[in-house]
Design a protein around this motif. Structure first.
Motif, PDB file in Angstrom:
ATOM      1  N   ASN A  32       0.857  -1.189   0.000  1.00 38.01           N
ATOM      2  CA  ASN A  32       0.000   0.000   0.000  1.00 38.01           C
ATOM      3  C   ASN A  32       0.890   1.235   0.000  1.00 38.01           C
ATOM      4  N   VAL A  33       0.772   2.061  -1.029  1.00 38.76           N
ATOM      5  CA  VAL A  33       1.603   3.262  -1.131  1.00 38.76           C
ATOM      6  C   VAL A  33       0.724   4.473  -1.391  1.00 38.76           C
ATOM      7  N   ALA A  34       1.127   5.589  -0.852  1.00 35.31           N
ATOM      8  CA  ALA A  34       0.392   6.839  -1.074  1.00 35.31           C
ATOM      9  C   ALA A  34       1.333   8.008  -0.818  1.00 35.31           C
ATOM     10  N   PRO A  35       1.119   9.126  -1.500  1.00 34.86           N
ATOM     11  CA  PRO A  35       1.952  10.302  -1.234  1.00 34.86           C
ATOM     12  C   PRO A  35       1.485  11.039   0.020  1.00 34.86           C
ATOM     13  N   LEU A  36       2.439  11.521   0.783  1.00 37.72           N
ATOM     14  CA  LEU A  36       2.174  12.521   1.815  1.00 37.72           C
ATOM     15  C   LEU A  36       3.139  13.653   1.514  1.00 37.72           C
ATOM     16  N   TYR A  37       2.624  14.640   0.775  1.00 40.38           N
ATOM     17  CA  TYR A  37       3.460  15.702   0.226  1.00 40.38           C
ATOM     18  C   TYR A  37       3.887  16.694   1.301  1.00 40.38           C
ATOM     19  N   GLY A  38       4.786  17.602   0.897  1.00 35.41           N
ATOM     20  CA  GLY A  38       5.228  18.648   1.793  1.00 35.41           C
ATOM     21  C   GLY A  38       4.084  19.542   2.241  1.00 35.41           C
ATOM     22  N   TRP A  39       4.360  20.350   3.259  1.00 39.22           N
ATOM     23  CA  TRP A  39       3.317  21.196   3.841  1.00 39.22           C
ATOM     24  C   TRP A  39       3.966  22.376   4.545  1.00 39.22           C
ATOM     25  N   VAL A  40       3.128  23.261   5.053  1.00 42.33           N
ATOM     26  CA  VAL A  40       3.597  24.409   5.826  1.00 42.33           C
ATOM     27  C   VAL A  40       2.744  24.516   7.082  1.00 42.33           C
ATOM     28  N   ASP A  41       3.361  24.996   8.143  1.00 41.60           N
ATOM     29  CA  ASP A  41       2.627  25.289   9.375  1.00 41.60           C
ATOM     30  C   ASP A  41       2.384  26.790   9.424  1.00 41.60           C
ATOM     31  N   PRO A  42       1.173  27.253   9.088  1.00 38.62           N
ATOM     32  CA  PRO A  42       0.914  28.700   9.069  1.00 38.62           C
ATOM     33  C   PRO A  42       0.945  29.337  10.445  1.00 38.62           C
ATOM     34  N   VAL A  43       0.915  28.520  11.498  1.00 37.47           N
ATOM     35  CA  VAL A  43       1.098  29.071  12.844  1.00 37.47           C
ATOM     36  C   VAL A  43       2.497  29.676  12.968  1.00 37.47           C
ATOM     37  N   GLN A  44       3.461  29.062  12.294  1.00 37.48           N
ATOM     38  CA  GLN A  44       4.846  29.534  12.342  1.00 37.48           C
ATOM     39  C   GLN A  44       5.221  30.389  11.130  1.00 37.48           C
ATOM     40  N   HIS A  45       4.597  30.128   9.991  1.00 31.46           N
ATOM     41  CA  HIS A  45       5.001  30.791   8.753  1.00 31.46           C
ATOM     42  C   HIS A  45       3.856  31.652   8.232  1.00 31.46           C
ATOM     43  N   CYS A  72       6.926  16.699  -6.447  1.00 33.12           N
ATOM     44  CA  CYS A  72       7.899  16.751  -5.348  1.00 33.12           C
ATOM     45  C   CYS A  72       7.959  18.149  -4.719  1.00 33.12           C
ATOM     46  N   PRO A  73       6.861  18.695  -4.229  1.00 30.26           N
ATOM     47  CA  PRO A  73       6.914  20.063  -3.705  1.00 30.26           C
ATOM     48  C   PRO A  73       7.718  20.169  -2.422  1.00 30.26           C
ATOM     49  N   SER A  74       8.694  21.039  -2.419  1.00 29.34           N
ATOM     50  CA  SER A  74       9.457  21.317  -1.213  1.00 29.34           C
ATOM     51  C   SER A  74       8.589  22.060  -0.206  1.00 29.34           C
ATOM     52  N   GLY A  75       8.813  21.792   1.072  1.00 30.27           N
ATOM     53  CA  GLY A  75       8.115  22.548   2.102  1.00 30.27           C
ATOM     54  C   GLY A  75       8.400  24.037   2.015  1.00 30.27           C
ATOM     55  N   ARG A  76       9.583  24.397   1.503  1.00 25.47           N
ATOM     56  CA  ARG A  76       9.942  25.819   1.368  1.00 25.47           C
ATOM     57  C   ARG A  76       9.024  26.531   0.386  1.00 25.47           C
ATOM     58  N   LEU A  77       8.553  25.799  -0.611  1.00 30.87           N
ATOM     59  CA  LEU A  77       7.608  26.362  -1.578  1.00 30.87           C
ATOM     60  C   LEU A  77       6.375  26.883  -0.848  1.00 30.87           C
ATOM     61  N   PHE A  78       5.844  26.068   0.045  1.00 27.45           N
ATOM     62  CA  PHE A  78       4.625  26.427   0.762  1.00 27.45           C
ATOM     63  C   PHE A  78       4.906  27.434   1.879  1.00 27.45           C
ATOM     64  N   GLU A  79       6.098  27.369   2.473  1.00 28.40           N
ATOM     65  CA  GLU A  79       6.466  28.358   3.487  1.00 28.40           C
ATOM     66  C   GLU A  79       6.447  29.768   2.892  1.00 28.40           C
ATOM     67  N   ALA A  80       7.096  29.926   1.734  1.00 28.47           N
ATOM     68  CA  ALA A  80       7.170  31.239   1.107  1.00 28.47           C
ATOM     69  C   ALA A  80       5.782  31.748   0.756  1.00 28.47           C
TER      70      ALA A  80
END
Length: 371
Positions: free
Chosen positions: A165-178, A273-281
């Motif tokens: 069983n495989v599934a993506p769990l992509y990058g993310w951002v924590d808007p509480v911090q960013h 392959c979204p980097s977490g930095r993408l969503f942080e910015a």
């Protein structure tokens, strides 16, 4: 699903120095804790991260367990795994193969492998190498295999490592911090780039950052990141911060008129392959320039929420866009990220995937579209 006991063995959550795992874990652990889950994170106390540790208490009220070697905590770790509703081991976990074997032999309710470095894993296998963090007999024993990279990487995890069983769990951002904060003069620039030095990113950095810096001597360019060599080709309008800790990321991005995303070569080849930095910015309200890779439009819409650049001329053109256009792109990206790409959104996705992965439940579908 609420109130689950989750045990994680990972690379690091306590130090953001020179790795992309720590900041991601912090946001997800905070979100999981807010949703009533109990987290214990086991991290090997290696000197490299100990000397740059910037977190000692886990967000969300979880427990951080630092250990010197696996033998010294084997009894404690086995007990924790046996009591876990969910047990997770990640890529680049020190002693990962041994930990995985302990996890698979435990009484944990749901057994998970999370590959935060899937293209690196698959590239190593293609060359005949077997990464030390993988069990010797592959991934077939896990109830769920999560991948930070989607697309065809999911199929390869099944074909090469026997993942069921495989599934993506992509990058993310924590808007509480960013989130947007007032600009700071020492970070103020026309174009920023935040990332650890990597030789395979250097050609793109030369083309999309250094060449525009030479072309626009009146503009200010800023790099933040570790491990840059002494002979890096600096210019008079290019500035450098050796390490920008996560707590300073909002100020770094909020002080940039634009920021540049460059993807590691192996990740770009696989796409999705979204980097977490993408969503942080984006969460900080900073407009994004990015290289192109398959699946990027799954996360942000090119031309509307992000600007794709292939050449130095593309970058120069973007930097000369009117402020109103720049602000529109930033606003639309932030709105989408705060709905689709937060730590809370990924926590909900993880909960759903874990529910599906319960023993005797229906298999998780390998789909790049799962978020």
């Amino acid at each position: 699903m609420s109130g689950w006991n989750i045990v994680i063995f990972g690379l690091t959550v306590s130090s953001s120095w020179g790795n992309g795992h720590a900041t991601l874990w912090r946001g997800l652990l905070r979100a999981l804790g807010d949703r009533g889950h109990r987290i214990t994170f086991f991290e090997k106390d290696v000197q490299y991260y100990r000397d740059a540790r910037d977190l000692t208490d886990l967000p969300g009220g979880g427990a951080l367990r630092l250990y010197q070697d696996l033998a010294s905590i084997r009894v404690e770790a086995q007990r924790a795994l046996d009591d876990a509703d969910v047990a997770i081991v990640t890529s680049y976990c020190p002693d990962g193969s041994a930990v995985a074997e302990m996890l698979l032999a435990s009484k944990a309710g749901i057994k998970v492998f999370y590959d935060l470095d899937t293209p690196v894993t698959l590239r190593s296998l293609a060359t005949g190498a077997h990464p030390e963090y993988l069990p010797s007999n592959g991934l077939a024993g896990f109830d769920l295999v999560l991948s930070y990279t989607g697309g065809r990487a999911l199929t390869e995890l099944q074909q090469r490592l026997g993942a069921r069983n495989v599934a993506p769990l992509y990058g993310w951002v924590d808007p509480v911090q960013h989130h947007p904060v007032p600009a700071q003069d020492h970070y103020r620039c026309d174009l920023s780039y935040l990332g650890t030095y990597a030789p395979d990113r250097q050609p793109a950095l030369d083309r999309l950052f250094l060449e525009p810096a030479r072309t626009l001597p009146g503009c200010t360019f800023l790099i933040g990141g570790a491990q840059y060599p002494a002979d890096f080709p600096w210019t008079s309008n290019l500035y450098f911060h050796r390490h920008v800790p996560p707590v300073a990321h909002p100020a770094f991005f909020s002080s940039s008129r634009w920021t540049l995303n460059i993807t590691r070569q192996a990740m770009a080849e696989y796409g999705f392959c979204p980097s977490g930095r993408l969503f942080e910015a984006a969460s900080c309200g900073t407009p994004l320039l990015s290289d192109h890779w398959e699946g990027l439009d799954t996360f942000l819409t090119p031309g509307e929420q992000i600007v794709l650049v292939d050449t130095a001329e593309d970058v120069v053109h973007a930097l000369q866009l009117a402020d109103a256009e720049r602000d529109r792109i930033a606003r639309q990206a932030r709105e989408r990220v705060l709905v689709e790409h937060t730590a809370d959104a990924r926590a909900r996705t993880l909960e759903a995937l874990l529910e599906q992965a319960r023993p005797h439940a229906a298999p998780v579908l390998a789909s790049a579209g799962i978020r």
